[in-house]
Enzyme design. Structure first.
Site, mmCIF file in Angstrom:
data_model
loop_
_atom_site.group_PDB
_atom_site.id
_atom_site.type_symbol
_atom_site.label_atom_id
_atom_site.label_comp_id
_atom_site.label_asym_id
_atom_site.label_seq_id
_atom_site.Cartn_x
_atom_site.Cartn_y
_atom_site.Cartn_z
ATOM 1 N N TYR A 488 0.624 -1.109 -0.123
ATOM 2 C CA TYR A 488 0.116 0.197 0.122
ATOM 3 C C TYR A 488 0.943 1.221 -0.090
ATOM 4 O O TYR A 488 0.601 2.187 -0.730
ATOM 5 C CB TYR A 488 -1.018 0.083 1.080
ATOM 6 C CG TYR A 488 -1.852 1.128 1.398
ATOM 7 C CD1 TYR A 488 -3.010 1.344 0.597
ATOM 8 C CD2 TYR A 488 -1.413 2.291 2.166
ATOM 9 C CE1 TYR A 488 -3.848 2.528 0.778
ATOM 10 C CE2 TYR A 488 -2.141 3.345 2.174
ATOM 11 C CZ TYR A 488 -3.322 3.291 1.625
ATOM 12 O OH TYR A 488 -4.179 4.658 1.579
ATOM 13 N N LYS A 492 0.867 4.217 -2.978
ATOM 14 C CA LYS A 492 0.528 5.295 -2.708
ATOM 15 C C LYS A 492 1.886 6.480 -3.132
ATOM 16 O O LYS A 492 1.481 7.705 -3.706
ATOM 17 C CB LYS A 492 0.081 5.685 -1.296
ATOM 18 C CG LYS A 492 -1.243 5.124 -1.086
ATOM 19 C CD LYS A 492 -2.399 5.785 -2.226
ATOM 20 C CE LYS A 492 -3.727 4.932 -1.654
ATOM 21 N NZ LYS A 492 -4.711 5.478 -2.666
#
Length: 583
Positions: A488, A492
Protein backbone atom coordinates in the site's frame (compact mmCIF):
# COMPACT_ATOMS: atom_id res chain seq x y z
CA UNK A 1 -45.89 48.33 -9.61
CA UNK A 2 -44.17 47.26 -12.79
CA UNK A 3 -44.21 50.04 -15.32
CA UNK A 4 -47.74 51.30 -14.55
CA UNK A 5 -48.84 54.91 -14.86
CA UNK A 6 -49.04 56.87 -11.65
CA UNK A 7 -52.64 57.84 -12.36
CA UNK A 8 -54.15 54.43 -12.99
CA UNK A 9 -51.52 51.88 -12.00
CA UNK A 10 -51.68 50.18 -15.40
CA UNK A 11 -48.90 47.87 -16.61
CA UNK A 12 -46.76 49.06 -19.52
CA UNK A 13 -48.76 46.73 -21.76
CA UNK A 14 -51.86 48.79 -21.04
CA UNK A 15 -53.43 46.16 -18.82
CA UNK A 16 -53.25 45.79 -15.03
CA UNK A 17 -50.95 42.94 -14.07
CA UNK A 18 -49.96 42.85 -10.40
CA UNK A 19 -52.56 42.71 -7.59
CA UNK A 20 -51.79 46.33 -6.75
CA UNK A 21 -52.28 47.39 -10.37
CA UNK A 22 -55.59 45.53 -10.51
CA UNK A 23 -56.70 47.14 -7.25
CA UNK A 24 -55.79 50.56 -8.60
CA UNK A 25 -57.65 49.94 -11.85
CA UNK A 26 -60.78 48.69 -10.04
CA UNK A 27 -60.87 51.61 -7.62
CA UNK A 28 -60.27 54.05 -10.48
CA UNK A 29 -63.25 52.57 -12.30
CA UNK A 30 -65.33 52.80 -9.13
CA UNK A 31 -64.66 56.53 -8.97
CA UNK A 32 -65.76 56.88 -12.57
CA UNK A 33 -69.16 55.26 -12.04
CA UNK A 34 -72.37 57.30 -11.85
CA UNK A 35 -74.38 55.12 -9.52
CA UNK A 36 -73.70 53.76 -6.05
CA UNK A 37 -74.55 50.24 -7.23
CA UNK A 38 -71.90 50.36 -9.96
CA UNK A 39 -69.37 51.81 -7.56
CA UNK A 40 -70.05 49.04 -5.01
CA UNK A 41 -69.43 46.36 -7.66
CA UNK A 42 -65.92 47.56 -8.40
CA UNK A 43 -65.13 48.30 -4.75
CA UNK A 44 -66.20 44.78 -3.76
CA UNK A 45 -63.93 43.27 -6.43
CA UNK A 46 -61.04 45.36 -5.14
CA UNK A 47 -61.84 44.35 -1.55
CA UNK A 48 -61.83 40.66 -2.44
CA UNK A 49 -58.36 40.95 -3.98
CA UNK A 50 -56.94 42.98 -1.11
CA UNK A 51 -58.49 40.93 1.68
CA UNK A 52 -57.36 37.59 0.28
CA UNK A 53 -53.74 38.44 -0.48
CA UNK A 54 -52.01 37.69 2.82
CA UNK A 55 -54.11 34.58 3.47
CA UNK A 56 -53.22 33.22 0.05
CA UNK A 57 -49.53 34.02 0.47
CA UNK A 58 -49.67 32.14 3.76
CA UNK A 59 -51.28 29.12 2.12
CA UNK A 60 -48.78 28.84 -0.74
CA UNK A 61 -45.68 29.29 1.44
CA UNK A 62 -44.01 26.41 3.27
CA UNK A 63 -45.53 26.05 6.75
CA UNK A 64 -43.81 27.42 9.86
CA UNK A 65 -42.67 25.21 12.71
CA UNK A 66 -45.04 24.46 15.56
CA UNK A 67 -42.96 26.33 18.15
CA UNK A 68 -42.88 29.48 15.98
CA UNK A 69 -46.67 29.29 15.66
CA UNK A 70 -46.98 28.97 19.43
CA UNK A 71 -44.70 31.95 20.04
CA UNK A 72 -46.60 34.09 17.51
CA UNK A 73 -49.92 33.15 19.14
CA UNK A 74 -48.57 33.99 22.59
CA UNK A 75 -47.18 37.31 21.34
CA UNK A 76 -50.45 38.37 19.74
CA UNK A 77 -52.65 37.36 22.68
CA UNK A 78 -50.41 38.72 25.44
CA UNK A 79 -51.70 41.55 27.62
CA UNK A 80 -49.08 44.12 26.75
CA UNK A 81 -50.98 46.97 28.35
CA UNK A 82 -51.12 45.00 31.58
CA UNK A 83 -47.43 44.17 31.38
CA UNK A 84 -46.62 47.84 30.94
CA UNK A 85 -48.93 48.88 33.78
CA UNK A 86 -47.21 46.33 36.03
CA UNK A 87 -43.83 47.88 35.22
CA UNK A 88 -42.55 44.90 33.29
CA UNK A 89 -41.86 46.95 30.16
CA UNK A 90 -40.47 50.44 29.79
CA UNK A 91 -42.68 51.12 26.78
CA UNK A 92 -46.23 50.21 25.91
CA UNK A 93 -45.67 47.43 23.41
CA UNK A 94 -48.20 46.45 20.77
CA UNK A 95 -49.17 42.99 19.55
CA UNK A 96 -48.82 44.13 15.94
CA UNK A 97 -45.07 44.48 16.48
CA UNK A 98 -44.91 40.68 16.22
CA UNK A 99 -43.32 39.65 12.91
CA UNK A 100 -45.85 36.88 12.31
CA UNK A 101 -45.31 33.50 10.72
CA UNK A 102 -45.23 34.69 7.10
CA UNK A 103 -42.52 37.27 7.67
CA UNK A 104 -40.67 34.75 9.82
CA UNK A 105 -40.67 32.35 6.90
CA UNK A 106 -39.20 34.99 4.60
CA UNK A 107 -36.44 35.71 7.08
CA UNK A 108 -35.75 32.03 7.61
CA UNK A 109 -35.58 31.57 3.84
CA UNK A 110 -33.12 34.46 3.46
CA UNK A 111 -30.86 33.05 6.17
CA UNK A 112 -30.84 29.68 4.44
CA UNK A 113 -30.47 31.09 0.92
CA UNK A 114 -27.52 33.29 1.85
CA UNK A 115 -25.83 30.52 3.85
CA UNK A 116 -25.61 32.87 6.82
CA UNK A 117 -23.85 31.61 9.94
CA UNK A 118 -24.03 34.77 12.04
CA UNK A 119 -27.17 36.89 12.15
CA UNK A 120 -27.92 40.14 13.94
CA UNK A 121 -31.44 41.26 14.76
CA UNK A 122 -32.00 44.84 15.87
CA UNK A 123 -35.37 44.84 17.60
CA UNK A 124 -36.16 41.38 18.95
CA UNK A 125 -39.61 42.10 20.44
CA UNK A 126 -40.92 38.64 21.45
CA UNK A 127 -38.40 36.75 19.37
CA UNK A 128 -40.65 35.28 16.67
CA UNK A 129 -38.32 36.35 13.87
CA UNK A 130 -35.31 35.40 16.03
CA UNK A 131 -36.57 31.86 16.40
CA UNK A 132 -37.55 31.55 12.73
CA UNK A 133 -34.09 32.67 11.59
CA UNK A 134 -32.31 30.46 14.13
CA UNK A 135 -34.06 27.45 12.62
CA UNK A 136 -32.09 28.01 9.40
CA UNK A 137 -28.71 28.41 11.08
CA UNK A 138 -26.15 25.59 11.15
CA UNK A 139 -25.35 24.01 14.49
CA UNK A 140 -22.40 26.36 15.04
CA UNK A 141 -24.32 29.44 13.88
CA UNK A 142 -25.46 32.21 16.17
CA UNK A 143 -28.12 34.90 16.16
CA UNK A 144 -27.59 37.99 18.29
CA UNK A 145 -30.91 39.65 19.12
CA UNK A 146 -30.89 43.22 20.45
CA UNK A 147 -33.71 44.72 22.48
CA UNK A 148 -34.03 47.40 25.08
CA UNK A 149 -36.63 45.52 27.15
CA UNK A 150 -35.37 42.79 29.55
CA UNK A 151 -38.92 41.43 29.63
CA UNK A 152 -38.67 40.41 25.98
CA UNK A 153 -35.88 37.93 26.66
CA UNK A 154 -37.84 36.63 29.63
CA UNK A 155 -40.97 36.22 27.49
CA UNK A 156 -39.22 34.46 24.61
CA UNK A 157 -36.87 32.31 26.70
CA UNK A 158 -39.20 29.32 27.25
CA UNK A 159 -39.98 29.12 23.53
CA UNK A 160 -36.30 29.32 22.60
CA UNK A 161 -35.64 26.49 25.06
CA UNK A 162 -38.56 24.41 23.80
CA UNK A 163 -37.25 24.69 20.24
CA UNK A 164 -33.88 23.22 21.21
CA UNK A 165 -32.24 26.21 19.51
CA UNK A 166 -31.71 28.40 22.56
CA UNK A 167 -27.96 27.92 22.31
CA UNK A 168 -27.95 29.59 18.90
CA UNK A 169 -29.78 32.71 20.11
CA UNK A 170 -27.99 35.32 22.19
CA UNK A 171 -30.28 38.09 23.47
CA UNK A 172 -28.44 41.33 24.25
CA UNK A 173 -30.44 43.80 26.33
CA UNK A 174 -29.80 47.52 26.35
CA UNK A 175 -29.88 50.56 24.06
CA UNK A 176 -29.21 49.32 20.55
CA UNK A 177 -26.51 51.88 19.81
CA UNK A 178 -24.56 50.80 22.89
CA UNK A 179 -25.01 47.15 21.95
CA UNK A 180 -23.79 47.77 18.40
CA UNK A 181 -20.69 49.52 19.71
CA UNK A 182 -20.04 46.61 22.06
CA UNK A 183 -20.42 44.05 19.27
CA UNK A 184 -17.97 46.04 17.17
CA UNK A 185 -15.51 46.10 20.08
CA UNK A 186 -15.85 42.31 20.28
CA UNK A 187 -14.84 42.07 16.62
CA UNK A 188 -18.23 40.79 15.49
CA UNK A 189 -19.56 40.84 11.94
CA UNK A 190 -22.73 39.33 10.52
CA UNK A 191 -23.78 37.66 7.30
CA UNK A 192 -27.34 38.94 7.66
CA UNK A 193 -28.75 41.81 9.71
CA UNK A 194 -32.47 42.30 10.27
CA UNK A 195 -33.48 45.85 11.26
CA UNK A 196 -36.91 46.17 12.86
CA UNK A 197 -36.73 48.60 15.75
CA UNK A 198 -37.80 52.16 16.53
CA UNK A 199 -38.17 53.91 13.18
CA UNK A 200 -36.58 57.16 14.30
CA UNK A 201 -33.43 55.17 15.03
CA UNK A 202 -33.07 53.49 11.64
CA UNK A 203 -30.66 56.07 10.25
CA UNK A 204 -28.37 55.94 13.29
CA UNK A 205 -28.43 52.14 13.39
CA UNK A 206 -27.53 51.98 9.72
CA UNK A 207 -24.67 54.42 10.23
CA UNK A 208 -23.34 52.30 13.11
CA UNK A 209 -23.61 49.10 11.07
CA UNK A 210 -21.65 50.58 8.21
CA UNK A 211 -19.16 52.51 10.33
CA UNK A 212 -18.22 49.46 12.39
CA UNK A 213 -18.33 47.05 9.42
CA UNK A 214 -20.84 44.89 11.25
CA UNK A 215 -22.26 43.76 7.92
CA UNK A 216 -19.80 41.21 6.54
CA UNK A 217 -18.52 41.28 2.98
CA UNK A 218 -21.36 40.15 0.71
CA UNK A 219 -23.69 40.34 3.71
CA UNK A 220 -27.38 41.21 3.47
CA UNK A 221 -29.22 43.91 5.42
CA UNK A 222 -32.98 43.37 5.66
CA UNK A 223 -35.01 46.43 6.66
CA UNK A 224 -38.59 45.99 7.82
CA UNK A 225 -41.50 48.44 7.56
CA UNK A 226 -40.10 50.36 4.61
CA UNK A 227 -43.68 51.22 3.57
CA UNK A 228 -45.07 52.05 7.04
CA UNK A 229 -48.62 51.06 6.13
CA UNK A 230 -48.34 53.05 2.92
CA UNK A 231 -47.80 56.31 4.75
CA UNK A 232 -44.28 56.72 3.36
CA UNK A 233 -45.70 57.46 -0.10
CA UNK A 234 -49.47 58.05 0.12
CA UNK A 235 -50.46 61.69 0.56
CA UNK A 236 -51.95 62.51 3.93
CA UNK A 237 -52.52 65.50 6.10
CA UNK A 238 -51.76 63.93 9.48
CA UNK A 239 -48.32 64.32 11.01
CA UNK A 240 -46.59 60.94 11.28
CA UNK A 241 -43.12 60.96 12.79
CA UNK A 242 -42.47 57.27 12.16
CA UNK A 243 -43.46 57.47 8.49
CA UNK A 244 -41.36 60.62 8.07
CA UNK A 245 -38.35 58.85 9.62
CA UNK A 246 -38.73 55.78 7.40
CA UNK A 247 -39.27 57.92 4.31
CA UNK A 248 -36.08 59.83 5.05
CA UNK A 249 -34.24 56.58 5.74
CA UNK A 250 -35.38 55.11 2.43
CA UNK A 251 -33.91 58.12 0.68
CA UNK A 252 -30.73 57.80 2.74
CA UNK A 253 -30.27 54.24 1.48
CA UNK A 254 -30.97 55.27 -2.09
CA UNK A 255 -28.44 58.09 -1.90
CA UNK A 256 -25.70 55.90 -0.47
CA UNK A 257 -23.63 54.90 -3.48
CA UNK A 258 -21.93 52.15 -1.49
CA UNK A 259 -25.06 50.01 -1.38
CA UNK A 260 -27.68 48.58 -3.70
CA UNK A 261 -31.30 48.50 -2.52
CA UNK A 262 -34.40 46.71 -3.70
CA UNK A 263 -37.70 47.44 -1.95
CA UNK A 264 -40.35 44.72 -1.92
CA UNK A 265 -44.07 45.23 -1.20
CA UNK A 266 -44.06 42.28 1.17
CA UNK A 267 -46.31 42.82 4.18
CA UNK A 268 -45.43 46.34 5.39
CA UNK A 269 -42.50 46.64 3.04
CA UNK A 270 -39.10 44.96 3.15
CA UNK A 271 -35.96 46.52 1.73
CA UNK A 272 -32.98 44.31 0.90
CA UNK A 273 -29.65 46.10 1.06
CA UNK A 274 -26.18 44.90 0.08
CA UNK A 275 -22.86 46.58 -0.49
CA UNK A 276 -22.04 47.27 -4.10
CA UNK A 277 -19.00 45.48 -5.45
CA UNK A 278 -16.18 47.88 -6.33
CA UNK A 279 -15.88 48.54 -10.04
CA UNK A 280 -13.29 50.16 -12.23
CA UNK A 281 -15.53 53.22 -12.37
CA UNK A 282 -15.71 53.59 -8.59
CA UNK A 283 -12.10 52.64 -7.96
CA UNK A 284 -10.48 55.59 -9.64
CA UNK A 285 -8.06 57.87 -7.78
CA UNK A 286 -10.51 60.77 -7.95
CA UNK A 287 -13.03 58.76 -5.94
CA UNK A 288 -10.83 58.66 -2.84
CA UNK A 289 -11.21 61.71 -0.56
CA UNK A 290 -8.32 62.87 1.54
CA UNK A 291 -8.17 61.64 5.13
CA UNK A 292 -9.37 64.08 7.76
CA UNK A 293 -7.46 64.94 10.90
CA UNK A 294 -9.73 62.61 12.80
CA UNK A 295 -8.96 59.79 10.41
CA UNK A 296 -5.25 60.41 10.78
CA UNK A 297 -5.66 60.26 14.53
CA UNK A 298 -7.42 56.95 14.14
CA UNK A 299 -4.37 55.56 12.43
CA UNK A 300 -2.07 56.82 15.17
CA UNK A 301 -4.13 56.06 18.23
CA UNK A 302 -6.53 53.16 17.72
CA UNK A 303 -7.63 50.51 15.29
CA UNK A 304 -9.70 52.22 12.63
CA UNK A 305 -13.08 51.05 11.42
CA UNK A 306 -13.24 50.62 7.70
CA UNK A 307 -15.14 53.86 7.21
CA UNK A 308 -12.57 55.83 9.22
CA UNK A 309 -10.23 55.55 6.26
CA UNK A 310 -10.62 56.80 2.75
CA UNK A 311 -11.10 53.97 0.25
CA UNK A 312 -7.81 53.08 -1.35
CA UNK A 313 -7.41 54.18 -4.94
CA UNK A 314 -7.00 51.30 -7.33
CA UNK A 315 -6.35 50.95 -11.03
CA UNK A 316 -9.19 49.98 -13.29
CA UNK A 317 -10.25 46.34 -13.03
CA UNK A 318 -8.00 45.68 -10.05
CA UNK A 319 -8.67 41.95 -9.48
CA UNK A 320 -7.87 42.17 -5.77
CA UNK A 321 -10.40 44.92 -5.19
CA UNK A 322 -12.98 44.00 -7.80
CA UNK A 323 -12.48 40.25 -7.88
CA UNK A 324 -10.75 38.08 -10.44
CA UNK A 325 -12.87 38.36 -13.59
CA UNK A 326 -15.43 40.08 -11.38
CA UNK A 327 -15.78 37.05 -9.10
CA UNK A 328 -15.50 37.33 -5.35
CA UNK A 329 -13.21 34.83 -3.68
CA UNK A 330 -16.03 32.55 -2.63
CA UNK A 331 -17.55 32.69 -6.10
CA UNK A 332 -14.29 31.33 -7.47
CA UNK A 333 -14.86 28.17 -5.44
CA UNK A 334 -18.23 27.54 -7.09
CA UNK A 335 -18.46 24.65 -9.53
CA UNK A 336 -21.81 25.54 -11.06
CA UNK A 337 -21.97 24.36 -14.65
CA UNK A 338 -19.10 21.90 -14.17
CA UNK A 339 -19.30 18.11 -14.37
CA UNK A 340 -17.26 15.74 -12.24
CA UNK A 341 -16.67 12.06 -11.76
CA UNK A 342 -15.46 10.43 -8.56
CA UNK A 343 -14.19 6.86 -8.47
CA UNK A 344 -14.62 4.79 -5.32
CA UNK A 345 -17.50 7.09 -4.48
CA UNK A 346 -19.84 4.48 -3.07
CA UNK A 347 -18.62 5.00 0.50
CA UNK A 348 -16.13 6.74 2.76
CA UNK A 349 -13.91 9.48 1.38
CA UNK A 350 -15.22 9.15 -2.17
CA UNK A 351 -18.82 9.57 -1.03
CA UNK A 352 -17.86 12.68 0.97
CA UNK A 353 -16.06 14.12 -2.05
CA UNK A 354 -19.00 13.45 -4.35
CA UNK A 355 -21.24 15.36 -1.95
CA UNK A 356 -18.71 18.20 -1.63
CA UNK A 357 -18.47 18.67 -5.39
CA UNK A 358 -22.24 18.48 -5.74
CA UNK A 359 -22.83 21.07 -3.00
CA UNK A 360 -20.35 23.36 -4.74
CA UNK A 361 -22.51 23.19 -7.86
CA UNK A 362 -21.07 20.39 -10.00
CA UNK A 363 -23.01 17.56 -11.57
CA UNK A 364 -21.47 14.30 -10.40
CA UNK A 365 -20.94 10.85 -11.89
CA UNK A 366 -20.67 8.47 -8.92
CA UNK A 367 -18.35 5.63 -9.94
CA UNK A 368 -17.86 2.47 -7.92
CA UNK A 369 -17.08 -1.21 -8.43
CA UNK A 370 -20.32 -1.90 -6.55
CA UNK A 371 -23.16 -0.45 -8.63
CA UNK A 372 -25.66 -0.59 -5.76
CA UNK A 373 -23.41 1.60 -3.61
CA UNK A 374 -22.93 4.05 -6.49
CA UNK A 375 -26.68 4.21 -7.01
CA UNK A 376 -27.27 4.87 -3.32
CA UNK A 377 -24.88 7.85 -3.30
CA UNK A 378 -26.28 9.17 -6.59
CA UNK A 379 -29.71 9.00 -4.98
CA UNK A 380 -28.45 11.02 -2.02
CA UNK A 381 -27.16 13.69 -4.38
CA UNK A 382 -30.39 13.77 -6.37
CA UNK A 383 -32.32 14.28 -3.12
CA UNK A 384 -30.21 17.42 -2.54
CA UNK A 385 -30.94 18.75 -6.02
CA UNK A 386 -27.57 17.73 -7.46
CA UNK A 387 -27.57 16.27 -10.95
CA UNK A 388 -26.00 12.83 -10.59
CA UNK A 389 -25.67 9.42 -12.17
CA UNK A 390 -24.26 6.09 -11.06
CA UNK A 391 -21.60 4.24 -13.06
CA UNK A 392 -20.16 0.80 -12.36
CA UNK A 393 -16.48 0.42 -13.24
CA UNK A 394 -13.36 -1.50 -12.29
CA UNK A 395 -10.56 1.06 -12.53
CA UNK A 396 -7.99 -1.71 -13.00
CA UNK A 397 -9.56 -2.29 -16.43
CA UNK A 398 -8.64 0.08 -19.24
CA UNK A 399 -11.88 -0.73 -21.02
CA UNK A 400 -13.90 0.11 -17.90
CA UNK A 401 -12.05 3.41 -17.41
CA UNK A 402 -12.81 4.44 -20.98
CA UNK A 403 -16.43 3.40 -20.50
CA UNK A 404 -16.85 5.35 -17.26
CA UNK A 405 -15.57 8.54 -18.89
CA UNK A 406 -17.84 8.01 -21.88
CA UNK A 407 -20.80 7.42 -19.54
CA UNK A 408 -20.02 10.57 -17.55
CA UNK A 409 -19.75 12.71 -20.68
CA UNK A 410 -22.89 11.19 -22.19
CA UNK A 411 -24.89 11.58 -18.99
CA UNK A 412 -23.62 14.96 -17.82
CA UNK A 413 -22.75 16.55 -21.16
CA UNK A 414 -19.12 17.22 -20.30
CA UNK A 415 -16.28 16.33 -17.93
CA UNK A 416 -14.32 19.05 -16.16
CA UNK A 417 -13.27 17.40 -12.90
CA UNK A 418 -12.07 13.88 -12.18
CA UNK A 419 -11.33 12.55 -8.69
CA UNK A 420 -9.52 9.23 -8.81
CA UNK A 421 -10.16 7.88 -5.36
CA UNK A 422 -10.72 4.14 -5.77
CA UNK A 423 -8.19 2.14 -3.80
CA UNK A 424 -7.60 -0.89 -1.62
CA UNK A 425 -5.37 -1.72 1.35
CA UNK A 426 -4.26 -5.15 2.49
CA UNK A 427 -2.09 -5.33 5.58
CA UNK A 428 0.61 -8.00 5.75
CA UNK A 429 4.26 -8.32 6.75
CA UNK A 430 6.52 -7.77 3.75
CA UNK A 431 8.11 -11.19 4.05
CA UNK A 432 4.66 -12.80 3.95
CA UNK A 433 2.94 -10.59 1.35
CA UNK A 434 1.56 -12.83 -1.40
CA UNK A 435 2.45 -11.88 -4.93
CA UNK A 436 -1.23 -11.72 -5.78
CA UNK A 437 -1.85 -9.18 -2.99
CA UNK A 438 0.99 -7.00 -4.28
CA UNK A 439 -0.30 -7.19 -7.83
CA UNK A 440 -3.87 -6.43 -6.83
CA UNK A 441 -2.80 -3.44 -4.71
CA UNK A 442 -0.81 -1.92 -7.55
CA UNK A 443 -3.47 -2.81 -10.12
CA UNK A 444 -6.06 -0.72 -8.30
CA UNK A 445 -4.03 1.95 -6.49
CA UNK A 446 -1.39 2.76 -9.12
CA UNK A 447 -2.41 1.27 -12.47
CA UNK A 448 -6.04 2.15 -11.78
CA UNK A 449 -5.16 5.79 -11.17
CA UNK A 450 -3.04 5.89 -14.32
CA UNK A 451 -5.73 4.30 -16.51
CA UNK A 452 -8.34 6.64 -15.08
CA UNK A 453 -6.15 9.69 -15.70
CA UNK A 454 -5.42 8.48 -19.23
CA UNK A 455 -9.12 8.06 -20.07
CA UNK A 456 -10.08 11.39 -18.46
CA UNK A 457 -7.26 13.23 -20.23
CA UNK A 458 -8.48 12.05 -23.62
CA UNK A 459 -11.50 14.27 -23.05
CA UNK A 460 -9.95 17.08 -21.03
CA UNK A 461 -6.95 17.67 -23.27
CA UNK A 462 -9.25 17.91 -26.27
CA UNK A 463 -11.31 20.63 -24.58
CA UNK A 464 -8.22 22.39 -23.22
CA UNK A 465 -9.34 22.35 -19.60
CA UNK A 466 -9.63 19.92 -16.73
CA UNK A 467 -8.91 19.25 -13.08
CA UNK A 468 -7.61 15.81 -12.10
CA UNK A 469 -7.36 15.01 -8.39
CA UNK A 470 -5.82 11.74 -7.26
CA UNK A 471 -6.06 10.20 -3.81
CA UNK A 472 -2.60 9.43 -2.45
CA UNK A 473 -1.90 8.97 1.26
CA UNK A 474 0.11 10.17 4.18
CA UNK A 475 1.87 6.83 3.63
CA UNK A 476 3.69 8.52 0.74
CA UNK A 477 5.51 10.68 3.30
CA UNK A 478 6.18 8.26 6.14
CA UNK A 479 5.74 4.62 7.04
CA UNK A 480 2.54 4.31 9.06
CA UNK A 481 2.89 1.95 11.98
CA UNK A 482 2.42 -0.40 13.72
CA UNK A 483 0.43 -1.85 10.77
CA UNK A 484 2.53 -3.46 8.05
CA UNK A 485 1.52 -2.44 4.53
CA UNK A 486 4.53 -2.18 2.25
CA UNK A 487 2.46 -2.73 -0.91
CA UNK A 488 0.00 0.00 0.00
CA UNK A 489 2.72 2.47 0.98
CA UNK A 490 4.62 1.90 -2.24
CA UNK A 491 1.49 2.18 -4.38
CA UNK A 492 0.55 5.51 -2.83
CA UNK A 493 4.07 6.85 -3.31
CA UNK A 494 3.63 5.88 -6.95
CA UNK A 495 0.42 7.94 -7.09
CA UNK A 496 2.30 11.05 -5.94
CA UNK A 497 5.05 10.63 -8.54
CA UNK A 498 2.48 9.84 -11.23
CA UNK A 499 0.58 13.00 -10.29
CA UNK A 500 3.73 15.09 -10.57
CA UNK A 501 4.66 13.54 -13.91
CA UNK A 502 1.24 14.08 -15.47
CA UNK A 503 1.10 17.61 -14.08
CA UNK A 504 4.27 18.50 -15.93
CA UNK A 505 3.13 16.89 -19.17
CA UNK A 506 -0.32 18.51 -19.25
CA UNK A 507 0.17 21.89 -17.54
CA UNK A 508 0.60 23.81 -20.81
CA UNK A 509 -2.52 22.17 -22.25
CA UNK A 510 -4.95 23.40 -19.60
CA UNK A 511 -5.17 20.29 -17.42
CA UNK A 512 -4.11 20.54 -13.78
CA UNK A 513 -3.20 17.37 -11.88
CA UNK A 514 -2.89 17.32 -8.09
CA UNK A 515 -3.30 14.79 -5.32
CA UNK A 516 -4.55 14.72 -1.75
CA UNK A 517 -2.81 12.71 0.96
CA UNK A 518 -5.20 12.08 3.83
CA UNK A 519 -4.04 10.80 7.18
CA UNK A 520 -5.85 8.01 8.97
CA UNK A 521 -9.55 8.56 8.30
CA UNK A 522 -12.28 7.37 10.61
CA UNK A 523 -14.28 5.37 8.08
CA UNK A 524 -16.27 2.15 8.26
CA UNK A 525 -13.08 0.29 7.30
CA UNK A 526 -11.63 1.13 10.72
CA UNK A 527 -14.88 1.17 12.68
CA UNK A 528 -15.84 -2.34 11.57
CA UNK A 529 -12.40 -3.98 11.48
CA UNK A 530 -11.45 -6.12 14.50
CA UNK A 531 -7.83 -5.95 13.33
CA UNK A 532 -7.65 -2.15 13.04
CA UNK A 533 -9.74 -1.08 16.02
CA UNK A 534 -7.02 -2.02 18.57
CA UNK A 535 -4.57 0.21 16.70
CA UNK A 536 -6.56 3.41 17.15
CA UNK A 537 -5.08 4.19 20.58
CA UNK A 538 -1.56 3.91 19.16
CA UNK A 539 -2.41 6.10 16.17
CA UNK A 540 -3.87 8.81 18.35
CA UNK A 541 -0.56 9.07 20.18
CA UNK A 542 1.14 9.72 16.83
CA UNK A 543 -1.15 12.56 15.73
CA UNK A 544 -0.58 16.09 17.11
CA UNK A 545 -4.25 16.94 16.46
CA UNK A 546 -5.21 14.16 18.86
CA UNK A 547 -7.89 12.59 16.70
CA UNK A 548 -8.42 10.70 13.47
CA UNK A 549 -9.52 12.59 10.39
CA UNK A 550 -13.20 12.63 9.50
CA UNK A 551 -14.27 12.57 5.87
CA UNK A 552 -15.69 16.08 6.35
CA UNK A 553 -12.16 17.31 7.12
CA UNK A 554 -11.25 16.49 3.51
CA UNK A 555 -14.19 17.98 1.63
CA UNK A 556 -13.00 21.57 1.27
CA UNK A 557 -9.70 20.40 -0.20
CA UNK A 558 -11.29 18.65 -3.15
CA UNK A 559 -13.52 21.67 -3.87
CA UNK A 560 -10.49 23.95 -3.85
CA UNK A 561 -8.52 21.69 -6.19
CA UNK A 562 -11.54 21.32 -8.47
CA UNK A 563 -12.25 25.04 -8.67
CA UNK A 564 -10.68 27.91 -10.57
CA UNK A 565 -9.28 29.14 -7.25
CA UNK A 566 -6.49 26.55 -7.68
CA UNK A 567 -5.78 27.18 -11.38
CA UNK A 568 -2.11 27.93 -10.72
CA UNK A 569 -1.57 24.82 -8.60
CA UNK A 570 -0.44 21.64 -10.32
CA UNK A 571 1.67 18.68 -9.30
CA UNK A 572 0.99 19.36 -5.64
CA UNK A 573 0.47 16.77 -2.92
CA UNK A 574 -1.97 18.35 -0.47
CA UNK A 575 -1.41 16.67 2.89
CA UNK A 576 -4.26 16.59 5.44
CA UNK A 577 -3.18 14.43 8.37
CA UNK A 578 -3.48 16.43 11.59
CA UNK A 579 0.28 16.89 11.74
CA UNK A 580 1.13 13.17 11.88
CA UNK A 581 3.87 13.39 9.27
CA UNK A 582 5.66 16.01 11.39
CA UNK A 583 6.34 13.64 14.28
Amino acid sequence: MTGGTQAEGIHATGQPDTPIEVLTALLTKALQQQTLEQQRTYVQQALDIAAGLDDYLDKISSPPSQVVCELVAASVSHDWAGAHAAGKTQFLQKAECCSGTLEGRLLRFLVAATGAKRVLEIGMFTGTSSLAMAEALPEDGQLVALDIEPYMAEFAGPYFAASGLGGRIRPVIGPAQDSLAQLAAEGESFDLIFLDANKDGYAAYYDAIMQHSLLAHNGLLVVDNSLMKGRTYAPGGVADASADAVRAFNQQLLADGHVEVVALPFRDGVSLVRRRSPTSASATPSAAPAATNGQAAALNGRPAASTDLAPAAAPAADPVLCGFRGNSLLQRFKLTGKAALVTGAGQGIGRAWAHALGEAGAAVAVVDLDLAKAQAVAGELLSKGVRALAVQADVASKKDCQRMVAAAVAGLGRLDIAVNNAGINRNSAAEDTPEGEWDMTFAVNAKGVFLSCQAEASHMLAQGYGKVINTASMASLLVPHPQKQAAYNASKAAVVKLTQSLACEWADRGVRVNCVSPGIVNTALIQESPDLQPLVTTWLQQIPAGRLAEVTDLQAAVVYLASEASDYMTGHNLVIEGGQSLW
